[in-house]
Design a protein around this motif. Structure first.
Motif, PDB file in Angstrom:
ATOM      1  N   SER A   1       2.151   9.167   3.080  1.00  0.00           N
ATOM      2  CA  SER A   1       0.939   9.102   3.888  1.00  0.00           C
ATOM      3  C   SER A   1      -0.260   8.672   3.040  1.00  0.00           C
ATOM      4  CB  SER A   1       0.689  10.465   4.531  1.00  0.00           C
ATOM      5  OG  SER A   1      -0.507  10.432   5.234  1.00  0.00           O
ATOM      6  N   ARG A   2      -0.347   9.224   1.834  1.00  0.00           N
ATOM      7  CA  ARG A   2      -1.462   8.878   0.940  1.00  0.00           C
ATOM      8  C   ARG A   2      -1.407   7.400   0.547  1.00  0.00           C
ATOM      9  NH1 ARG A   2      -3.399  14.190  -0.861  1.00  0.00           N
ATOM     10  NH2 ARG A   2      -2.172  15.457   0.554  1.00  0.00           N
ATOM     11  N   ALA A   3      -0.196   6.917   0.269  1.00  0.00           N
ATOM     12  CA  ALA A   3      -0.050   5.512  -0.123  1.00  0.00           C
ATOM     13  C   ALA A   3      -0.425   4.583   1.041  1.00  0.00           C
ATOM     14  CB  ALA A   3       1.380   5.249  -0.580  1.00  0.00           C
ATOM     15  N   VAL A   4      -0.063   4.996   2.244  1.00  0.00           N
ATOM     16  CA  VAL A   4      -0.432   4.212   3.431  1.00  0.00           C
ATOM     17  C   VAL A   4      -1.953   4.128   3.549  1.00  0.00           C
ATOM     18  CG1 VAL A   4      -0.479   4.347   5.968  1.00  0.00           C
ATOM     19  CG2 VAL A   4       1.691   4.599   4.756  1.00  0.00           C
ATOM     20  N   MET A   5      -2.615   5.247   3.336  1.00  0.00           N
ATOM     21  CA  MET A   5      -4.071   5.257   3.448  1.00  0.00           C
ATOM     22  C   MET A   5      -4.724   4.391   2.377  1.00  0.00           C
ATOM     23  SD  MET A   5      -4.851   9.163   4.354  1.00  0.00           S
ATOM     24  CE  MET A   5      -3.922   9.998   5.633  1.00  0.00           C
ATOM     25  N   LEU A   6      -4.219   4.483   1.154  1.00  0.00           N
ATOM     26  CA  LEU A   6      -4.818   3.714   0.051  1.00  0.00           C
ATOM     27  C   LEU A   6      -4.662   2.206   0.250  1.00  0.00           C
ATOM     28  CD1 LEU A   6      -3.595   5.824  -3.001  1.00  0.00           C
ATOM     29  CD2 LEU A   6      -5.981   5.524  -2.303  1.00  0.00           C
ATOM     30  N   THR A   7      -3.508   1.817   0.794  1.00  0.00           N
ATOM     31  CA  THR A   7      -3.197   0.380   0.872  1.00  0.00           C
ATOM     32  C   THR A   7      -3.455  -0.230   2.248  1.00  0.00           C
ATOM     33  OG1 THR A   7      -0.904   0.860   1.497  1.00  0.00           O
ATOM     34  CG2 THR A   7      -1.360   0.599  -0.864  1.00  0.00           C
ATOM     35  N   GLY A   8      -3.471   0.606   3.298  1.00  0.00           N
ATOM     36  CA  GLY A   8      -3.572   0.059   4.656  1.00  0.00           C
ATOM     37  C   GLY A   8      -2.288  -0.616   5.091  1.00  0.00           C
ATOM     38  N   LYS A   9      -1.191  -0.248   4.437  1.00  0.00           N
ATOM     39  CA  LYS A   9       0.107  -0.866   4.736  1.00  0.00           C
ATOM     40  C   LYS A   9       1.175   0.202   4.962  1.00  0.00           C
ATOM     41  CE  LYS A   9      -0.967  -4.707   1.705  1.00  0.00           C
ATOM     42  NZ  LYS A   9      -0.730  -5.319   0.403  1.00  0.00           N
ATOM     43  N   HIS A  10       2.136  -0.118   5.814  1.00  0.00           N
ATOM     44  CA  HIS A  10       3.248   0.798   6.059  1.00  0.00           C
ATOM     45  C   HIS A  10       4.049   1.043   4.766  1.00  0.00           C
ATOM     46  CE1 HIS A  10       3.298   1.600  10.371  1.00  0.00           C
ATOM     47  NE2 HIS A  10       2.798   0.391  10.549  1.00  0.00           N
ATOM     48  N   SER A  11       4.834   2.136   4.795  1.00  0.00           N
ATOM     49  CA  SER A  11       5.559   2.576   3.595  1.00  0.00           C
ATOM     50  C   SER A  11       6.457   1.503   2.979  1.00  0.00           C
ATOM     51  CB  SER A  11       6.426   3.792   3.922  1.00  0.00           C
ATOM     52  OG  SER A  11       5.648   4.797   4.507  1.00  0.00           O
ATOM     53  N   HIS A  12       7.177   0.758   3.838  1.00  0.00           N
ATOM     54  CA  HIS A  12       8.112  -0.239   3.282  1.00  0.00           C
ATOM     55  C   HIS A  12       7.355  -1.359   2.560  1.00  0.00           C
ATOM     56  CE1 HIS A  12       6.908  -1.704   7.214  1.00  0.00           C
ATOM     57  NE2 HIS A  12       7.099  -2.912   6.733  1.00  0.00           N
ATOM     58  N   MET A  13       6.070  -1.550   2.876  1.00  0.00           N
ATOM     59  CA  MET A  13       5.267  -2.589   2.217  1.00  0.00           C
ATOM     60  C   MET A  13       4.653  -2.091   0.910  1.00  0.00           C
ATOM     61  SD  MET A  13       5.620  -5.233   4.100  1.00  0.00           S
ATOM     62  CE  MET A  13       4.367  -6.425   3.659  1.00  0.00           C
ATOM     63  N   ASN A  14       4.211  -0.812   0.902  1.00  0.00           N
ATOM     64  CA  ASN A  14       3.567  -0.327  -0.335  1.00  0.00           C
ATOM     65  C   ASN A  14       4.576   0.335  -1.286  1.00  0.00           C
ATOM     66  OD1 ASN A  14       3.736   2.571   0.175  1.00  0.00           O
ATOM     67  ND2 ASN A  14       2.146   2.291   1.718  1.00  0.00           N
ATOM     68  N   GLY A  15       5.811   0.499  -0.836  1.00  0.00           N
ATOM     69  CA  GLY A  15       6.874   0.978  -1.711  1.00  0.00           C
ATOM     70  C   GLY A  15       7.018   2.493  -1.764  1.00  0.00           C
ATOM     71  N   GLN A  16       6.011   3.232  -1.270  1.00  0.00           N
ATOM     72  CA  GLN A  16       6.078   4.704  -1.345  1.00  0.00           C
ATOM     73  C   GLN A  16       6.768   5.219  -0.078  1.00  0.00           C
ATOM     74  OE1 GLN A  16       4.379   6.322  -4.116  1.00  0.00           O
ATOM     75  NE2 GLN A  16       5.674   8.052  -3.553  1.00  0.00           N
ATOM     76  N   VAL A  17       8.102   5.086  -0.047  1.00  0.00           N
ATOM     77  CA  VAL A  17       8.811   5.456   1.177  1.00  0.00           C
ATOM     78  C   VAL A  17       9.049   6.960   1.287  1.00  0.00           C
ATOM     79  CG1 VAL A  17       9.913   3.219   1.608  1.00  0.00           C
ATOM     80  CG2 VAL A  17      11.032   4.901   0.110  1.00  0.00           C
ATOM     81  N   ASN A  18       9.031   7.654   0.134  1.00  0.00           N
ATOM     82  CA  ASN A  18       9.269   9.104   0.155  1.00  0.00           C
ATOM     83  C   ASN A  18       8.444   9.768  -0.954  1.00  0.00           C
ATOM     84  OD1 ASN A  18      10.638   8.632  -2.265  1.00  0.00           O
ATOM     85  ND2 ASN A  18      12.572   8.338  -1.202  1.00  0.00           N
ATOM     86  N   ASN A  19       8.632  11.096  -1.101  1.00  0.00           N
ATOM     87  CA  ASN A  19       7.870  11.819  -2.133  1.00  0.00           C
ATOM     88  C   ASN A  19       8.447  11.609  -3.533  1.00  0.00           C
ATOM     89  OD1 ASN A  19       5.832  12.980  -0.668  1.00  0.00           O
ATOM     90  ND2 ASN A  19       6.882  14.950  -0.339  1.00  0.00           N
ATOM     91  N   ALA A  20       9.668  11.054  -3.596  1.00  0.00           N
ATOM     92  CA  ALA A  20      10.366  11.010  -4.883  1.00  0.00           C
ATOM     93  C   ALA A  20       9.916   9.861  -5.777  1.00  0.00           C
ATOM     94  CB  ALA A  20      11.873  10.906  -4.644  1.00  0.00           C
ATOM     95  N   VAL A  21       9.603   8.711  -5.175  1.00  0.00           N
ATOM     96  CA  VAL A  21       9.261   7.556  -6.015  1.00  0.00           C
ATOM     97  C   VAL A  21       7.816   7.647  -6.507  1.00  0.00           C
ATOM     98  CG1 VAL A  21      10.960   5.993  -4.992  1.00  0.00           C
ATOM     99  CG2 VAL A  21       8.690   6.140  -3.970  1.00  0.00           C
ATOM    100  N   SER A  22       7.512   6.816  -7.498  1.00  0.00           N
ATOM    101  CA  SER A  22       6.183   6.834  -8.103  1.00  0.00           C
ATOM    102  C   SER A  22       5.365   5.674  -7.525  1.00  0.00           C
ATOM    103  CB  SER A  22       6.390   6.689  -9.611  1.00  0.00           C
ATOM    104  OG  SER A  22       5.183   6.578 -10.273  1.00  0.00           O
ATOM    105  N   PHE A  23       4.107   5.919  -7.206  1.00  0.00           N
ATOM    106  CA  PHE A  23       3.258   4.891  -6.585  1.00  0.00           C
ATOM    107  C   PHE A  23       2.996   3.735  -7.550  1.00  0.00           C
ATOM    108  CE2 PHE A  23      -1.089   3.362  -5.322  1.00  0.00           C
ATOM    109  CZ  PHE A  23      -0.728   2.819  -4.103  1.00  0.00           C
ATOM    110  N   ASP A  24       3.153   2.518  -7.050  1.00  0.00           N
ATOM    111  CA  ASP A  24       2.836   1.344  -7.850  1.00  0.00           C
ATOM    112  C   ASP A  24       1.316   1.119  -7.813  1.00  0.00           C
ATOM    113  OD1 ASP A  24       2.358  -1.126  -8.902  1.00  0.00           O
ATOM    114  OD2 ASP A  24       3.416  -2.238  -7.323  1.00  0.00           O
TER     115      ASP A  24
END
Ligand code: SGN
Ligand code: CA
Length: 515
Positions: free
Chosen positions: A84-107
């Motif tokens: 959710s945080r990555a979506v807010m920061l980027t304005g893009k859905h999870s599959h676009m910003n790469g943060q699909v779950n809590n496990a991966v690290s934000f690019d």
């Protein structure tokens, strides 16, 4: 002489012109609003009284709604924290910003709204929960909790340096925000401050000051607390039930005793507390525990008891949060910032307050897909207005860039909400896209994607199952009847599926095999 005089006048004129220009520029600069983006963790709209006052009054949060706009249809696109945080920061859905779950690290090398605001001359800062693993980028200042953070005497990482602070996390987070506003920013520039609280995340450890207010309260069980999940396989196979061991009596509800068996071993809530905090904590919970052990509850009685305990702790955390919002609004008033600051309040997602028997989030069902959203900006947003358009957390980045007078880059998938403030019914979307990925994982919510229109919700659970669900939110707002297999819904399903496919194409989410 003459020439000198002319030159001299020229200098005077030029200086006057330059200083005029300067003043003009300063005036323009003043007009660019500050942005104060307050986000909390797991705060449900059911426990914010501007939305729903069955459980608690939240006068400070309500003040934002009274002086601004309350969004009655605000949603997330993937109901879990880091995504959710990555979506807010980027304005893009999870599959676009790469943060699909809590496990991966934000690019953190990718485009975000704080970076774009910073480039345009904003002072940017982030305090509180971050949860994206990689260090924050695009901020002049950051001071974040490691991971989920602690409620009591928490560690914070200030620009890379970890330190422990005495006190309650909600108060400390506010203090860092005020400190930055007072002492650490360039006051000639507009600011964008992300004030992101830890509360009210599990395990809902209240400030000892708020135990008493909720200790004796009794809350009505949601009418579907004992839902049997008939016709809804994914609902039946989750692990987020208050009724079962998913909600742990020791870990979640603080009954620390060797007679209480726990999945979490001998978890101790007071581990980080000082002597005074510990004494107050134990003075409150020990008699509750003694009473609990003496009653030896089982079955439905135990389930009902758990619900009351859960609600009391959760609501006591909301109380600190609401008070902290009061402090923020007072700060803005007292520092002449209220008039020119966009105040945004939201949570990273919704939460179950016992509906379907649950706590936690993740599902595309209403209580977790919805999230509170309030905005105040005097002069731009009228007082006490409601917006019923379908908005989503993909829209925040575009909104913040727009209000700052910046172009919204083409690759941002969300829409600016600024036109909604003018209430001119701009061209707006009529459906929302959702996609959740974190399975198999804690709480065992299956992977799913779907579409939500004003009236219908169509969900496809996939991966280890292949199940479709359809709800008519007008007839069945609590999502108790999966009407996917009713023959009369065939045409409706076809239409929703084609709309869903269109959304997947628009948002470029066509390949599920990649995550
Ligand atoms: C922790 C919680 C879960 C919760 C996730 C995600 N367990 O793992 O209950 O669903 O966070 O929450 S706990 O034992 O650590 O409390 S999120 O809001 O950060 O996505
Ligand atoms: Ca959360």
């Amino acid at each position: 002489m003459k020439l000198k005089g002319v030159l001299g006048l020229g200098v005077v004129l030029t200086t006057t012109f330059v200083s005029c220009q300067c003043k003009q520029a300063k005036k323009e600069e003043k007009k660019r609003p500050n942005i104060l983006f307050i986000m909390t963790d797991d705060h449900s709209y059911q426990t914010l009284s501007a939305y729903d006052n069955r459980f608690i009054e939240t006068p400070n949060l309500d003040r934002i709604a009274k002086e601004g706009m309350l969004y009655t249809n605000s949603f997330v696109s993937n109901s879990i924290c880091a995504p959710s945080r990555a979506v807010m920061l980027t304005g893009k859905h999870s599959h676009m910003n790469g943060q699909v779950n809590n496990a991966v690290s934000f690019d953190g090398t990718q485009q975000t709204f704080p970076k774009l605001l910073h480039k345009a001359g904003y002072q940017t800062a982030l305090v509180g929960k971050w949860h994206l693993k990689s260090d924050p980028t695009g901020f002049d200042y950051w001071n974040i909790l490691p991971g989920q953070g602690s409620y009591y005497n928490p560690d914070f990482i200030e620009m890379g340096e970890k330190k422990r602070y005495e006190g309650y996390v909600t108060d400390i987070t506010n203090r860092f925000a005020f400190n930055w506003l007072d002492n650490q920013r360039d006051k000639e520039k507009p600011f964008c401050l992300l004030l992101h609280h830890k509360a009210v995340h599990r395990t809902w450890q209240p400030d000892t000051a708020h135990f008493a207010e909720f200790a004796e309260q009794e809350y009505d069980l949601p009418h579907n607390f004992f839902d049997n999940y008939e016709g809804r396989q994914a609902m039946a196979e989750q692990n987020l039930s208050v009724r079962t061991g998913d909600m742990d009596v020791r870990y979640d509800l603080k009954m620390e005793d060797e007679k209480v068996k726990s999945r979490f071993g001998n978890y101790i809530h007071t581990i980080r507390m000082d002597k005074a905090q510990k004494e107050k904590w134990e003075a409150f919970y020990t008699p509750i525990k003694d009473d609990f052990l003496a009653r030896d509850l089982h079955g439905e009685e135990l389930q009902k008891w758990k619900y009351q305990r859960y609600m009391r702790d959760y609501l006591a955390c909301v109380r600190s949060l609401d008070n902290s919002i009061g402090e923020v609004l007072k700060y803005l008033d007292e520092h002449g910032l209220a008039e020119n600051t966009l105040v945004v309040y939201t949570s990273d997602q919704g939460f179950y307050m016992g509906e379907h028997g649950w706590f936690d989030k993740r599902f595309m069902y209403e209580q977790s897909m919805r999230t509170p959203l309030l905005m105040r900006l005097p002069g731009r947003i009228k007082e006490g207005v409601k917006c019923n358009k379908l908005v989503q957390n993909i829209d925040y980045a575009a909104t913040f860039l727009d209000v700052a007078g910046l172009e919204v880059p083409q690759d941002i998938q969300g829409m600016s909400m600024v036109p909604l403030w003018e209430q001119k019914t701009p061209k707006w979307r009529n459906a929302l896209y959702y996609h959740y990925y974190e399975f198999p994982n804690e709480h065992m919510v299956k992977r799913h994607y779907g579409i939500r229109t004003d009236r219908y919700k169509l969900i496809h659970f996939y991966d280890d199952i292949d199940v479709w669900e359809l709800y008519d939110l007008k007839e069945d707002p609590d999502e108790m009847q999966n009407i996917y297999s009713a023959p009369e819904n065939k045409a409706l399903i076809e239409q929703l599926k084609s709309q869903l496919l269109k959304l997947q194409k628009t948002y470029k989410d066509t390949d599920r095999s990649t995550y």
